[in-house]
Design a protein around this motif. Sequence first.
Motif, PDB file in Angstrom:
ATOM      1  N   ALA A 263       0.825  -1.203   0.000  1.00 42.65           N
ATOM      2  CA  ALA A 263       0.000   0.000   0.000  1.00 42.65           C
ATOM      3  C   ALA A 263       0.863   1.259   0.000  1.00 42.65           C
ATOM      4  N   VAL A 264       1.937   1.239   0.794  1.00 44.96           N
ATOM      5  CA  VAL A 264       2.850   2.386   0.838  1.00 44.96           C
ATOM      6  C   VAL A 264       3.519   2.584  -0.518  1.00 44.96           C
ATOM      7  N   VAL A 265       3.958   1.489  -1.144  1.00 44.44           N
ATOM      8  CA  VAL A 265       4.576   1.587  -2.471  1.00 44.44           C
ATOM      9  C   VAL A 265       3.587   2.179  -3.477  1.00 44.44           C
ATOM     10  N   ALA A 266       2.346   1.717  -3.449  1.00 42.46           N
ATOM     11  CA  ALA A 266       1.351   2.178  -4.419  1.00 42.46           C
ATOM     12  C   ALA A 266       1.011   3.653  -4.232  1.00 42.46           C
ATOM     13  N   ALA A 267       1.045   4.136  -3.000  1.00 41.94           N
ATOM     14  CA  ALA A 267       0.643   5.518  -2.713  1.00 41.94           C
ATOM     15  C   ALA A 267       1.817   6.463  -2.568  1.00 41.94           C
ATOM     16  N   ALA A 268       3.039   5.968  -2.663  1.00 39.11           N
ATOM     17  CA  ALA A 268       4.226   6.774  -2.361  1.00 39.11           C
ATOM     18  C   ALA A 268       4.303   8.022  -3.242  1.00 39.11           C
ATOM     19  N   PRO A 269       4.535   9.189  -2.623  1.00 42.21           N
ATOM     20  CA  PRO A 269       4.671  10.412  -3.408  1.00 42.21           C
ATOM     21  C   PRO A 269       6.068  10.593  -4.002  1.00 42.21           C
TER      22      PRO A 269
END
Length: 420
Positions: free
Chosen positions: A296-302
């Motif tokens: 999830a963090v990878v997918a949403a990372a800015p």
Amino acid sequence: MTPPQVPGARLRYGRVALALSFFVQGAVFALLVTRIPAIQVRYGISDGLLPAFLAAVPVLAGVGSVGTEHLVKRVSPKTVLRCVQPVVCLALLAVGAVGSLAQVAVALAVFGLTVGALDASMNMLGVSLQRAYGRSIMLGFHAAYSLGGIVGASLAWVGAHGQLPLWWLYGPVVAVSVPLVLLSGRWLAGRGDEDGGDERPGRPAAGVGSPVAMRLLLPLCLVMAFAYIGDSTVSNWSAKYLQDVLGSSEQLATVPYNVYMVMTLFGRTVGDLGVRRFGPAPVVRTGTVVAAVGFAVVAAAPDAWVGMVGFTLLGLGLCVIVPQTFAAAGRYAVERHGPQASDPTIARLNIFNYVGFLIGSPLVGALGDAWSYRGAMLVPMVLVLVTLVYARSFGSSSARYGDDHERPRTVDVGRGSNGL
């Protein structure tokens, strides 16, 4: 020198020998996969043909694992491991040293077939030793594999940086590895050690029977496949994702996989302690949630730095699932059909290692091209979360190893049909 005859010493020596086998296999596999671009250039493999070469290795590894399921009815997993691991190492050397496309195809085919037998036999012996110890040690063997992978990838970087020919890189590694595994193989511990019952050519291995039926093993097979889909996503797409989606430099894009491997090593090194304290199911649940958060963090990372945090969490979470899946399959086989069912069950489960490896990279690539790479990262996240549904398959409280849950230590390696 001959292996020690004291059962407790035999187990300790066997544990070290098996850890060395895992380490060597991790290094050898990393040296192959991290130098695929150089292999493609050396033999003039076209971009269209390369996927067929890459797919053939896990397909043939699955065939090797199936063959091992039947082979261990005649000889012990220890014998299989001792025979195939030197061949795996020599096949790696052949990949870098042969002179034609046809020859490298044969070398890769031999590598695939033997690596499937090697993976299956190593995990058979790991599960057997864990039962003999009476406490969780399976994650430690896979930690040795991760350490070998880090060493192999580092050597591959040195070879690429120094523009070394492949055979110059592979030759010294194989020259050290083959004598090492031949020597350490004498200390491996397996069933039948005391009377040699399953070591004699042509004689059926003592106590080897039918594996658990696939319909009963299916939950663990799915967990195994989904874990490897997650792992192959990181290994094949982390660099491209950081560079193309998160805008990192080419140099920074090489960091996530290294961080992932280091966290895998750390998680497996301490994971056995968690299993001994809390049991396998809570550890697997925790790892699954951490891995899902990582995706999830990878997918949403800015940006790239946040993306690397996600890949760090992925290494810490995914690392516990595969070793515990093998351990759970071994326990389930013993509980349902007796000790003789463990080895063929492990071989059957091992096939789904390669299923996940085959599916993962093409799946993410296709979704990334058709949709978006951010969205594609959510698919392995959902698949990994399926593990929560099957967490009870990893053992009840009575099946736990360690501390408050640990059964008295027994020496049940080397007792023929009553041993595993």
